[in-house]
Write a protein that holds these residues in place. Structure first.
Motif, mmCIF file in Angstrom:
data_model
loop_
_atom_site.group_PDB
_atom_site.id
_atom_site.type_symbol
_atom_site.label_atom_id
_atom_site.label_comp_id
_atom_site.label_asym_id
_atom_site.label_seq_id
_atom_site.Cartn_x
_atom_site.Cartn_y
_atom_site.Cartn_z
ATOM 1 N N SER A 191 18.509 -22.651 -28.614
ATOM 2 C CA SER A 191 17.448 -21.657 -28.497
ATOM 3 C C SER A 191 17.281 -21.012 -29.864
ATOM 4 O O SER A 191 18.167 -20.305 -30.341
ATOM 5 N N LEU A 192 16.146 -21.238 -30.510
ATOM 6 C CA LEU A 192 15.946 -20.702 -31.851
ATOM 7 C C LEU A 192 15.784 -19.191 -31.825
ATOM 8 O O LEU A 192 15.985 -18.530 -32.852
ATOM 9 N N ALA A 193 15.469 -18.619 -30.673
ATOM 10 C CA ALA A 193 15.408 -17.160 -30.564
ATOM 11 C C ALA A 193 16.785 -16.554 -30.801
ATOM 12 O O ALA A 193 16.905 -15.418 -31.266
ATOM 13 N N ARG A 194 17.835 -17.302 -30.491
ATOM 14 C CA ARG A 194 19.204 -16.817 -30.674
ATOM 15 C C ARG A 194 19.780 -17.192 -32.037
ATOM 16 O O ARG A 194 20.888 -16.772 -32.383
ATOM 17 N N LEU A 195 19.032 -18.005 -32.771
ATOM 18 C CA LEU A 195 19.569 -18.523 -34.038
ATOM 19 C C LEU A 195 18.749 -18.108 -35.246
ATOM 20 O O LEU A 195 18.934 -18.652 -36.334
ATOM 21 N N ARG A 196 17.848 -17.159 -35.066
ATOM 22 C CA ARG A 196 16.993 -16.743 -36.184
ATOM 23 C C ARG A 196 17.855 -16.313 -37.368
ATOM 24 O O ARG A 196 18.748 -15.483 -37.235
ATOM 25 N N GLY A 197 17.584 -16.893 -38.518
ATOM 26 C CA GLY A 197 18.345 -16.593 -39.719
ATOM 27 C C GLY A 197 19.608 -17.419 -39.869
ATOM 28 O O GLY A 197 20.276 -17.339 -40.906
ATOM 29 N N ARG A 198 19.949 -18.228 -38.860
ATOM 30 C CA ARG A 198 21.200 -19.001 -38.886
ATOM 31 C C ARG A 198 20.974 -20.473 -38.577
ATOM 32 O O ARG A 198 21.903 -21.206 -38.271
ATOM 33 N N LEU A 199 19.725 -20.905 -38.627
ATOM 34 C CA LEU A 199 19.425 -22.266 -38.188
ATOM 35 C C LEU A 199 20.067 -23.324 -39.070
ATOM 36 O O LEU A 199 20.530 -24.353 -38.577
ATOM 37 N N ALA A 200 20.127 -23.097 -40.372
ATOM 38 C CA ALA A 200 20.691 -24.112 -41.277
ATOM 39 C C ALA A 200 22.117 -24.465 -40.881
ATOM 40 O O ALA A 200 22.487 -25.644 -40.808
ATOM 41 N N ALA A 201 22.930 -23.449 -40.581
ATOM 42 C CA ALA A 201 24.322 -23.706 -40.200
ATOM 43 C C ALA A 201 24.393 -24.376 -38.830
ATOM 44 O O ALA A 201 25.192 -25.299 -38.614
ATOM 45 N N ALA A 202 23.561 -23.930 -37.883
ATOM 46 C CA ALA A 202 23.592 -24.487 -36.529
ATOM 47 C C ALA A 202 23.128 -25.938 -36.497
ATOM 48 O O ALA A 202 23.506 -26.699 -35.602
ATOM 49 N N ALA A 203 22.297 -26.320 -37.466
ATOM 50 C CA ALA A 203 21.701 -27.660 -37.453
ATOM 51 C C ALA A 203 22.582 -28.720 -38.098
ATOM 52 O O ALA A 203 22.264 -29.905 -38.029
ATOM 53 N N LEU B 123 15.016 -28.249 -28.907
ATOM 54 C CA LEU B 123 14.868 -27.016 -29.680
ATOM 55 C C LEU B 123 13.876 -26.098 -28.979
ATOM 56 O O LEU B 123 12.659 -26.341 -28.985
ATOM 57 N N ASP B 124 14.408 -25.054 -28.368
ATOM 58 C CA ASP B 124 13.600 -24.114 -27.586
ATOM 59 C C ASP B 124 13.149 -22.945 -28.460
ATOM 60 O O ASP B 124 13.772 -22.635 -29.477
ATOM 61 N N ASP B 125 12.074 -22.264 -28.035
ATOM 62 C CA ASP B 125 11.619 -21.016 -28.673
ATOM 63 C C ASP B 125 11.256 -21.213 -30.146
ATOM 64 O O ASP B 125 11.639 -20.413 -31.013
ATOM 65 N N ILE B 126 10.492 -22.249 -30.452
ATOM 66 C CA ILE B 126 10.071 -22.491 -31.827
ATOM 67 C C ILE B 126 9.331 -21.272 -32.392
ATOM 68 O O ILE B 126 9.432 -20.949 -33.583
ATOM 69 N N ASP B 127 8.608 -20.567 -31.520
ATOM 70 C CA ASP B 127 7.848 -19.397 -31.959
ATOM 71 C C ASP B 127 8.728 -18.374 -32.667
ATOM 72 O O ASP B 127 8.260 -17.630 -33.535
ATOM 73 N N ALA B 128 9.999 -18.313 -32.283
ATOM 74 C CA ALA B 128 10.887 -17.254 -32.774
ATOM 75 C C ALA B 128 11.138 -17.341 -34.269
ATOM 76 O O ALA B 128 11.471 -16.335 -34.900
ATOM 77 N N ILE B 129 10.990 -18.518 -34.857
ATOM 78 C CA ILE B 129 11.247 -18.633 -36.298
ATOM 79 C C ILE B 129 9.967 -18.835 -37.091
ATOM 80 O O ILE B 129 10.011 -18.952 -38.315
ATOM 81 N N ALA B 130 8.832 -18.872 -36.397
ATOM 82 C CA ALA B 130 7.567 -19.090 -37.096
ATOM 83 C C ALA B 130 7.350 -17.974 -38.119
ATOM 84 O O ALA B 130 7.458 -16.789 -37.808
ATOM 85 N N GLY B 131 7.073 -18.377 -39.361
ATOM 86 C CA GLY B 131 6.851 -17.400 -40.417
ATOM 87 C C GLY B 131 8.090 -17.057 -41.212
ATOM 88 O O GLY B 131 7.999 -16.406 -42.253
ATOM 89 N N ASP B 132 9.274 -17.492 -40.744
ATOM 90 C CA ASP B 132 10.520 -17.267 -41.489
ATOM 91 C C ASP B 132 10.725 -18.467 -42.410
ATOM 92 O O ASP B 132 11.021 -19.573 -41.951
ATOM 93 N N ALA B 133 10.585 -18.246 -43.699
ATOM 94 C CA ALA B 133 10.567 -19.361 -44.645
ATOM 95 C C ALA B 133 11.848 -20.177 -44.622
ATOM 96 O O ALA B 133 11.810 -21.422 -44.611
ATOM 97 N N ALA B 134 13.010 -19.511 -44.596
ATOM 98 C CA ALA B 134 14.281 -20.239 -44.637
ATOM 99 C C ALA B 134 14.484 -21.062 -43.371
ATOM 100 O O ALA B 134 14.884 -22.236 -43.435
ATOM 101 N N ASP B 135 14.227 -20.466 -42.215
ATOM 102 C CA ASP B 135 14.413 -21.193 -40.959
ATOM 103 C C ASP B 135 13.403 -22.328 -40.820
ATOM 104 O O ASP B 135 13.733 -23.403 -40.307
ATOM 105 N N GLU B 136 12.180 -22.102 -41.250
ATOM 106 C CA GLU B 136 11.183 -23.169 -41.172
ATOM 107 C C GLU B 136 11.584 -24.353 -42.058
ATOM 108 O O GLU B 136 11.412 -25.509 -41.672
#
Length: 235
Positions: free
Chosen positions: A80-92, A103-116
């Motif tokens: 759930s990307l809503a729970r991983l905002r700002g931490r996606l690189a490590a989780a992936a 990958l759920d909740d794609i909307d949650a990281i939309a606009g975040d340059a690092a997570d995108e």
């Protein structure tokens, strides 16, 4: 619901993917279910994008797909990307070893340059490895906030599945089936009363059902209109 991405592969299937979030418990849109069942059987090299408003069943279908794919021997991961905002690189890290990544909740990281950027990199790694990809978001790729153009392009090329919220008949069927699965007597009059008087939002309805189920078990009572009034008055 358990935080699925944090649970280890040694746990039983039912603990990582709850039994009430399987295909046979999904109400509505049989075409979407059939498409995802086929995907779960053979996810390699495919990328699907499930789009729908809140409480339309996106998470249910992602978890059901993961459970079905794992039951057929595929290694799966749900995030759930809503729970991983700002931490996606490590989780992936290492996810390209999975047969299917949801990958759920794609909307949650939309606009975040690092997570995108992390998601763009993950998408490319998984596609290059021939893995299955399953996304879910409230909006279609073109409806997401402006961000990394290359990521939006990748998402736009996924096969789309568009979900719609349940109508009253669908909500009633869902609650009846959940009650029947638990051996819970839910009188028709009580169900109709609940749908008339309570929020029709599916999350609110299912949360209320869980409270009623617990209260019924404690009180050893059927779900009748007087009992529903009693429980709601106590709240």
């Amino acid at each position: 619901m358990a935080d699925v991405e944090a649970l280890g592969p040694q746990l039983p299937l039912a603990l990582r993917f709850p039994p009430d979030q399987r295909f046979d418990a999904f109400v509505g849109m049989p075409g979407a279910r059939a498409q995802l069942e086929a995907f779960a059987a053979s996810p390699a090299g495919q990328a699907l994008y499930v789009q729908g408003p809140p409480a339309s069943g996106k998470t249910h279908l992602l978890l059901a797909t993961c459970a079905a794919a794992e039951a057929q021997g595929h290694a799966v991961a749900y995030l759930s990307l809503a729970r991983l905002r700002g931490r996606l690189a490590a989780a992936a890290e290492g996810l390209e070893l999975m047969g299917l990544v949801a990958l759920d909740d794609i909307d949650a990281i939309a606009g975040d340059a690092a997570d995108e950027l992390s998601l763009f990199d993950l998408h490319n790694r998984l596609r290059d490895a021939g893995r299955g990809l399953l996304y879910a978001a409230r909006e279609a790729p073109e409806g997401l906030p402006p961000g990394l153009p290359d990521l939006r392009s990748r998402l736009a090329h996924c096969t789309r599945i568009a979900l719609q919220p349940l109508d009253d008949a669908g909500r009633a069927r869902l609650l009846r089936e959940r009650a029947a699965a638990r051996g819970l007597a839910f009188e028709d009059a009580a169900l109709e009363w609940m749908l008339r008087r309570c929020s029709r939002d599916l999350r609110s309805l299912t949360a209320l059902f869980e409270r009623l189920d617990h209260a019924s078990l404690v009180a050893q009572r059927r779900l009748t209109v007087p009992f529903l009034r009693q429980v709601l008055a106590a709240d």
